[in-house]
Design an enzyme around this catalytic site. Structure first.
Site, short mmCIF file in Angstrom:
data_model
loop_
_atom_site.label_atom_id
_atom_site.label_comp_id
_atom_site.label_asym_id
_atom_site.label_seq_id
_atom_site.Cartn_x
_atom_site.Cartn_y
_atom_site.Cartn_z
N ARG A 60 -1.62 -9.55 0.42
CA ARG A 60 -2.85 -9.22 0.00
C ARG A 60 -3.56 -9.80 -0.76
O ARG A 60 -3.12 -10.01 -2.08
CB ARG A 60 -2.82 -7.78 -0.09
CG ARG A 60 -1.95 -6.86 0.86
CD ARG A 60 -2.18 -5.34 0.44
NE ARG A 60 -1.08 -4.53 0.93
CZ ARG A 60 -0.97 -4.03 2.28
NH1 ARG A 60 -1.93 -4.31 2.99
NH2 ARG A 60 0.09 -3.46 2.80
N HIS A 119 6.98 -10.93 2.47
CA HIS A 119 6.52 -9.91 1.36
C HIS A 119 6.69 -10.65 -0.02
O HIS A 119 6.12 -10.00 -0.93
CB HIS A 119 7.16 -8.72 1.79
CG HIS A 119 6.55 -7.59 0.89
ND1 HIS A 119 6.91 -7.01 -0.41
CD2 HIS A 119 5.33 -7.01 0.85
CE1 HIS A 119 6.26 -5.94 -1.04
NE2 HIS A 119 5.24 -6.12 -0.18
N TYR A 147 -2.68 -2.04 -10.83
CA TYR A 147 -1.39 -1.99 -10.31
C TYR A 147 -0.36 -2.42 -11.53
O TYR A 147 -0.91 -3.52 -11.93
CB TYR A 147 -1.07 -2.71 -9.26
CG TYR A 147 -1.70 -2.07 -7.73
CD1 TYR A 147 -2.50 -1.31 -7.64
CD2 TYR A 147 -0.95 -2.65 -6.65
CE1 TYR A 147 -3.17 -0.66 -6.36
CE2 TYR A 147 -1.09 -1.92 -5.42
CZ TYR A 147 -2.44 -1.23 -5.28
OH TYR A 147 -2.94 -0.70 -3.90
N HIS A 176 3.93 -0.32 -9.53
CA HIS A 176 3.91 -0.92 -8.61
C HIS A 176 5.29 -2.17 -9.07
O HIS A 176 5.93 -2.78 -8.01
CB HIS A 176 2.93 -1.79 -8.28
CG HIS A 176 3.15 -2.53 -6.77
ND1 HIS A 176 3.26 -3.82 -6.89
CD2 HIS A 176 3.13 -2.17 -5.54
CE1 HIS A 176 3.41 -4.22 -5.43
NE2 HIS A 176 3.08 -3.08 -4.77
#
Length: 681
Positions: free
Chosen positions: A370, A430, A463, A587
């Site tokens: 992202r 990821h 985050y 996070h």
């Protein structure tokens, strides 16, 4: 002992409801600034939207298919769905109770929502002009004569439902509230100290007769549909880019999962909508206020009310990078860390920007999951490609709810000559990895950045994540292998430093946990501290129970879902679980193992969830420098000492605030302090 019995496993879906309840507590907490409370309430509504679209929808599919197999927590799909919907209804009731309290508090601060009947003449004239010039051209009523002619309405959009009569004939109509305009309309006032607003749907209601002059309007109400977003992707498609574009179209047509309506909605409208959408009564949510509270995010950002928000955060400069202009020289000298958002994200951006223009740099490789809309990192990668560097980017097209952005990103990067990889079958990428290859003394020197979080300069402001920079050759070898693997050769590889899911990450975690049991048996201390977003994996939970029984002291910092039960006699009495919900979204994934005094410390992109360990490319990497280890351990200890934002899990799986009469310690606030941050270095 069989730790896989359902009594040892907390339902992940019900655990998530508890997590969103903890976020709601922040909206209810009067010690938080008022507009921040409004923001937290908007976040709970947004969180719930996603949960319903994915988790509830998936469960409804199982029920509709007649699946009766029990899950790990012992629930059959029908049982769990009923329990889940009951909990969601309770949560929604709490949200709207909180909303009512917020409205009262906002009015005291001069921010109010005005009812149509209370408008002044000046405000009425203003709204009439606004409706005529700005709203009316965007409205298109759809008339419906029967249930089976009901149109396909958009997901998560607001609509007006209208019941009409004409010559004793009854029919229905829907009007989409235009999302091109702000939902809140500011009204002119005579008092400069006060600001008044009205919701756009209330304005449209007032002028509805313009569309239905030949009909009698019997009832008008707001509603909203939430659709299934858990749509399958054809992983074997010849062109995954085209498949993803088609997937997004299919998702817009997902079956309805939830209907939100106003509390006093006309009964005939209610029944008509339920029948048209083929929903049960339990899928209908009657709310005591405006449908869709996410509009409060806009309220939370109103200008001129800085005193009602947290003090603006100015990240400290990343102190590991002070004193040098050449970022390559700094990383080459020693490993370095940046702890966001307490420290600036700038070194990450600077690494890519310097690489883009450095004549010695020949190649840049990076993973993207992202990114922000106007990402400086993407701009730097484009500049690098334009400057003749070999730029390779793996973009994860299947990043949920970022698919559209990432499709556009793939096309943009390809257009400027970047080599773009995407679409690995059955796995998502990821991992957060960046490698810059530079020619130094007639050889290639690789500079690496690995992180717990995304390469997103905007989320890095809210985050908590930790990134590590290194130029060590063994890390360079491993990350080179990682990028070769991302070209599609998903085969097991021998790694020097890192562990990679789905190949050896689970095995490494199990080995590390079992080593702590071994230390206890040798008469040494056994200690684990693990920080993550979610703990769901039954295999890892089993290992933690065994470690607890053996005497290993375990502290788990789990922000969201936690399927392990802590503090249970003869099971997990040596395990403590806390959840921090505060200004920043926790996070970072950090894993500490005492290892008989020879501490092992790791950072990772992965949580302890089956999807992270089995179905994603994830990276676990060690922090080797002793001063960096100490710094991270200090941060963990501060988090574990929190007595303001921490909630401790109880043996029954519920959470209670950690309270102390001796001191008030809020970890995130402590970590914001420059003198404290300096101390850790």
């Amino acid at each position: 002992m069989n730790y896989k019995e359902s009594k040892y496993y907390n339902s992940k879906q019900l655990s998530w409801i508890k997590f969103n309840g903890r976020v709601l507590e922040e909206a209810q907490d009067e010690s938080n600034p008022l507009l921040e409370r409004a923001k937290f309430l908007a976040i709970t509504a947004s969180n719930l939207d996603e949960f319903v679209m994915v988790r509830v929808a998936r469960l409804k599919k199982k029920v509709n298919l007649g699946v009766t197999k029990q899950d790990k927590a012992g629930y059959k799909p029908q049982q769990l769905l009923a329990e889940l919907l009951a909990r969601i209804h309770e949560l929604v009731a709490e949200q709207y109770s909180c909303f009512a309290d917020l409205l009262t508090s906002l009015e005291r601060e001069g921010i109010s929502f005005t009812r149509i009947e209370d408008l002044t003449e000046k405000q009425r004239l203003f709204l009439e002009q606004y409706f005529t010039e700005s709203i009316y051209p965007l409205l298109t009523p759809l008339t419906i004569t029967q249930v089976d002619s009901f149109p396909l309405l958009s997901n998560k959009k607001l609509y007006l439902a209208v019941r009409l009569t004409k010559d004793q004939e009854e029919l229905f109509s829907v009007i989409k509230i235009p999302d091109a305009l702000s939902r809140i309309v500011e009204l002119p006032t005579v008092d400069d100290e006060k600001r008044e607003f009205i919701l756009i749907e209330e304005v449209i209601k007032e002028y509805l007769e313009i569309f239905y002059s030949d009909y009698q309007i019997e009832a008008v109400d707001i509603f909203r549909i939430t659709r299934n977003a858990d749509i399958e992707i054809d992983e074997e498609a010849e062109d995954i880019l085209l498949e993803m574009e088609d997937y997004l179209k299919r998702r817009k047509r997902g079956f309805p999962v939830r209907l939100e309506v106003e509390e006093k909605m006309d009964d005939q409208l209610k029944q008509f909508l339920l029948a048209a959408l083929e929903l049960d009564q339990a899928d209908r949510y009657e709310v005591a206020g405006p449908v869709d509270l996410t509009f409060l995010l806009e309220i939370s950002q109103l200008e001129g009310y800085e005193q009602l928000r947290f003090e603006p955060l100015v990240p400290q400069p990343a102190q590991d990078f002070n004193g040098y202009d050449d970022i390559f020289a700094q990383i080459k000298e020693r490993d370095r860390l940046a702890n966001h958002p307490y420290e600036s994200f700038e070194p990450v951006i600077e690494l890519v920007q310097q690489a883009a223009v450095d004549p010695k740099v020949v190649a840049i490789k990076q993973t993207i999951y992202r990114v922000s809309e106007d990402s400086p990192i993407i701009e730097a990668l484009i500049k690098a490609a334009e400057n003749g560097k070999q730029v390779t980017v793996f973009v994860e097209l299947k990043a949920r709810f970022d698919e559209e952005n990432n499709i556009a990103l793939v096309k943009r990067l390809k257009k400027v000559g970047c080599q773009v990889l995407y679409g690995l079958v059955d796995v998502k990428v990821h991992a957060k990895a960046l490698m810059v290859s530079r020619v130094e003394n007639d050889r290639i020197k690789r500079y690496i950045h690995l992180s717990t979080g995304n390469y997103n300069d905007q989320t890095a402001k809210v985050y908590t994540d930790i990134g590590m920079f290194t130029a060590k050759d063994d890390f360079g070898v491993d990350i080179s292998k990682l990028f070769n693997l991302l070209r599609g050769s998903l085969t097991a590889i021998d790694w020097e430093k890192i562990a990679v899911a789905p190949f050896n990450l689970r095995e490494n975690f199990i080995k590390l946990i079992r080593n702590e049991i071994k230390q206890v048996k040798l008469g040494k201390e056994g200690r684990i501290i693990a920080k993550m977003n979610a703990l769901v994996d039954q295999g890892i939970i089993t290992e933690l129970y065994r470690a607890s029984k053996a005497g290993v002291k375990i502290d788990l910092i789990v922000r969201g879902m936690c399927c392990l039960y802590s503090g249970r006699n003869k099971l997990s009495e040596n395990i403590r679980v806390i959840s921090i919900v505060g200004r920043f979204l926790e996070h970072s994934r950090v894993f500490y193992f005492h290892n008989g005094g020879a501490t092992k410390l790791f950072l990772a992109s992965a949580d302890w969830r089956p999807r992270n360990l089995n179905r994603r490319i994830e990276v676990l990497f060690p922090v080797e420098e002793e001063d960096l280890k100490e710094r991270i351990i200090n941060t963990l200890e501060i988090i574990l000492s929190d007595t303001v934002k921490a909630r401790k899990q109880q043996p029954d799986g519920t959470y209670q605030r950690v309270e102390s009469e001796e001191r008030q310690l809020e970890a995130q606030q402590i970590l914001l302090l420059p003198e404290i941050t300096s101390f850790f270095y």
